[in-house]
Design a protein around this motif. Sequence first.
Motif, short mmCIF file in Angstrom:
data_model
loop_
_atom_site.label_atom_id
_atom_site.label_comp_id
_atom_site.label_asym_id
_atom_site.label_seq_id
_atom_site.Cartn_x
_atom_site.Cartn_y
_atom_site.Cartn_z
N VAL A 1 0.72 -1.00 0.36
CA VAL A 1 -0.13 -0.19 0.09
C VAL A 1 0.70 1.22 0.14
CG1 VAL A 1 -1.74 1.23 1.40
CG2 VAL A 1 -2.08 -1.83 0.90
N TYR A 2 1.84 1.19 0.81
CA TYR A 2 2.57 2.56 0.82
C TYR A 2 3.36 2.19 -0.61
CZ TYR A 2 6.63 4.89 2.71
OH TYR A 2 7.82 5.99 3.57
N GLU A 3 4.38 1.80 -1.96
CA GLU A 3 4.20 1.43 -2.40
C GLU A 3 3.41 2.55 -3.79
OE1 GLU A 3 7.67 2.08 -2.97
OE2 GLU A 3 7.86 1.32 -1.37
N LEU A 4 2.09 1.49 -3.39
CA LEU A 4 1.91 2.38 -4.60
C LEU A 4 0.90 3.96 -4.36
CD1 LEU A 4 -1.53 -0.05 -4.56
CD2 LEU A 4 0.11 0.56 -5.97
N ALA A 5 0.98 4.18 -2.94
CA ALA A 5 0.63 5.57 -2.19
C ALA A 5 2.36 6.34 -2.80
CB ALA A 5 1.06 5.68 -0.47
N TRP A 6 2.94 6.05 -3.01
CA TRP A 6 4.59 6.72 -3.50
C TRP A 6 4.20 6.98 -4.97
CZ3 TRP A 6 7.51 9.63 -1.97
CH2 TRP A 6 8.77 9.72 -0.62
N ARG A 7 3.45 6.48 -5.77
CA ARG A 7 3.42 6.29 -6.90
C ARG A 7 2.54 7.71 -6.54
NH1 ARG A 7 3.99 3.03 -10.97
NH2 ARG A 7 2.38 3.65 -12.98
N ALA A 8 0.97 7.52 -6.47
CA ALA A 8 -0.04 8.58 -6.32
C ALA A 8 0.53 10.00 -5.63
CB ALA A 8 -0.90 8.06 -5.24
N TYR A 9 1.64 9.86 -4.49
CA TYR A 9 2.01 11.20 -4.58
C TYR A 9 3.15 11.75 -5.55
CZ TYR A 9 5.72 14.46 -2.29
OH TYR A 9 6.06 15.52 -2.08
N PHE A 10 3.80 10.95 -6.09
CA PHE A 10 4.30 11.52 -7.39
C PHE A 10 3.61 12.07 -8.46
CE2 PHE A 10 8.58 8.73 -6.37
CZ PHE A 10 8.96 9.34 -5.41
N ARG A 11 2.25 11.49 -8.15
CA ARG A 11 1.51 12.09 -9.72
C ARG A 11 0.97 13.28 -9.66
NH1 ARG A 11 -1.51 9.88 -14.14
NH2 ARG A 11 0.38 8.24 -14.55
N HIS A 12 0.11 13.23 -7.96
CA HIS A 12 -0.06 14.53 -7.22
C HIS A 12 0.98 15.39 -7.39
CE1 HIS A 12 -3.72 12.81 -5.76
NE2 HIS A 12 -3.31 11.83 -5.31
N VAL A 13 1.53 15.61 -6.85
CA VAL A 13 3.45 16.66 -7.14
C VAL A 13 3.32 17.29 -8.64
CG1 VAL A 13 5.74 17.06 -7.14
CG2 VAL A 13 4.19 15.45 -4.85
N TRP A 14 3.80 15.93 -9.81
CA TRP A 14 3.04 16.42 -10.82
C TRP A 14 2.21 17.33 -11.28
CZ3 TRP A 14 2.52 12.45 -15.21
CH2 TRP A 14 3.39 12.89 -16.68
N GLY A 15 0.89 16.39 -11.11
CA GLY A 15 -0.62 17.43 -11.02
C GLY A 15 -0.27 18.91 -10.64
N HIS B 1 13.31 4.43 -22.47
CA HIS B 1 13.24 3.02 -22.92
C HIS B 1 12.68 2.15 -21.56
CE1 HIS B 1 16.63 3.11 -25.53
NE2 HIS B 1 17.71 4.17 -24.37
N LEU B 2 11.99 2.94 -20.95
CA LEU B 2 10.25 2.07 -20.19
C LEU B 2 9.23 1.81 -20.36
CD1 LEU B 2 11.50 4.26 -17.30
CD2 LEU B 2 12.06 1.53 -17.66
N LEU B 3 9.42 0.71 -20.40
CA LEU B 3 7.80 0.00 -20.27
C LEU B 3 6.51 1.27 -19.66
CD1 LEU B 3 6.13 -2.09 -22.60
CD2 LEU B 3 6.95 -3.59 -21.46
N ASP B 4 6.82 0.93 -18.80
CA ASP B 4 6.44 1.45 -17.26
C ASP B 4 6.85 3.35 -17.48
OD1 ASP B 4 8.17 1.50 -16.29
OD2 ASP B 4 7.58 0.70 -14.67
N GLY B 5 6.75 3.53 -18.28
CA GLY B 5 6.90 5.37 -18.04
C GLY B 5 6.53 6.09 -17.24
N ASP B 6 6.40 6.26 -16.27
CA ASP B 6 5.85 7.71 -15.60
C ASP B 6 6.47 9.12 -15.13
OD1 ASP B 6 2.27 7.96 -14.29
OD2 ASP B 6 3.95 9.21 -13.09
N LEU B 7 6.08 9.65 -16.13
CA LEU B 7 6.91 11.05 -15.66
C LEU B 7 7.21 11.49 -14.12
CD1 LEU B 7 8.14 13.12 -17.74
CD2 LEU B 7 6.56 15.06 -17.61
N GLY B 8 6.03 11.52 -13.55
CA GLY B 8 5.71 12.01 -12.35
C GLY B 8 7.00 10.52 -11.39
N SER B 9 6.72 9.68 -11.83
CA SER B 9 7.17 8.61 -10.42
C SER B 9 8.94 8.55 -11.11
CB SER B 9 6.42 6.64 -10.96
OG SER B 9 5.40 6.93 -10.20
#
Length: 265
Positions: free
Chosen positions: A68-82, A163-171
């Motif tokens: 859950v913590y790792e998913l939260a980091w992903r969400a946090y990075f997305r919020h910072v990007w937003g 080169h990343l298949l899962d490339g998410d700019l925020g993360s």
Amino acid sequence: MNHFPATRDAALARVAALDPEAYARSRNALDGAVSGLSPYLTHGIVSAAEVLAALAARHPLTHQHQFVYELAWRAYFRHVWGARGDAILQSLHAGPMPETAYQRVLPEDIGQGRSGVPVIDQAVRALYATGHLHNHARMWLASYLVHVRHVHWRTGADWMIAHLLDGDLGSNHLSWQWVAGTGSSKPYLFNADNVARYAPAPWHSFGSVIDTSYVALMRLAQGERPPAPAPSHDGVDPPSLLSAPPAGLATAPSAQALPGLAVPP
């Protein structure tokens, strides 16, 4: 070999197979029980809420659980990007060295996977072969590039996401800033002992530039002149990058088959 079949069924199969407790115990190891869900989350094939709901139906999860913590980091990075938008493409605050002290070009030996440091060359080759990297390997690669070779984090982040298949700019870019120390309170450093603890033997890097103390690594991160690299002659050609989607992606993909997730050869 396609490590990430581009279908919703493949994503749901990974969710069904995920053991959160095994993940929490072994996620730092390169052969640990990681989820492999990041490409599916990045491209919207499954959502974080959907994954959590499916897991919570089978396992007792609290908000403090590591998954859950790792998913939260992903969400946090997305919020910072937003919230910050293009500002995440610049250093959020000062790092251990002045911005002008870093190179802005990726060294050729790193781009060709022949730096002579096994952990770095293995990581680069895995990135090119699969379009994916274990998170620990991403951190090692970023730390070596920024703090040992003094390459600006933005140069490395732009190269990796291409080169990343899962490339998410925020993360991706905010994780590079976390490693660089421009998005965290201190730089992330690692050494050969750390690699040996979490990676298989071909990645071990005893006798290389990272086979040293954290005190010595911090001196490098703060501006001490790094030792001259000793690149090998056995390199690989980076995969070609496309400037536009392939013609086969001109029509909207269905939910069951998303060719945009095809793994590079």
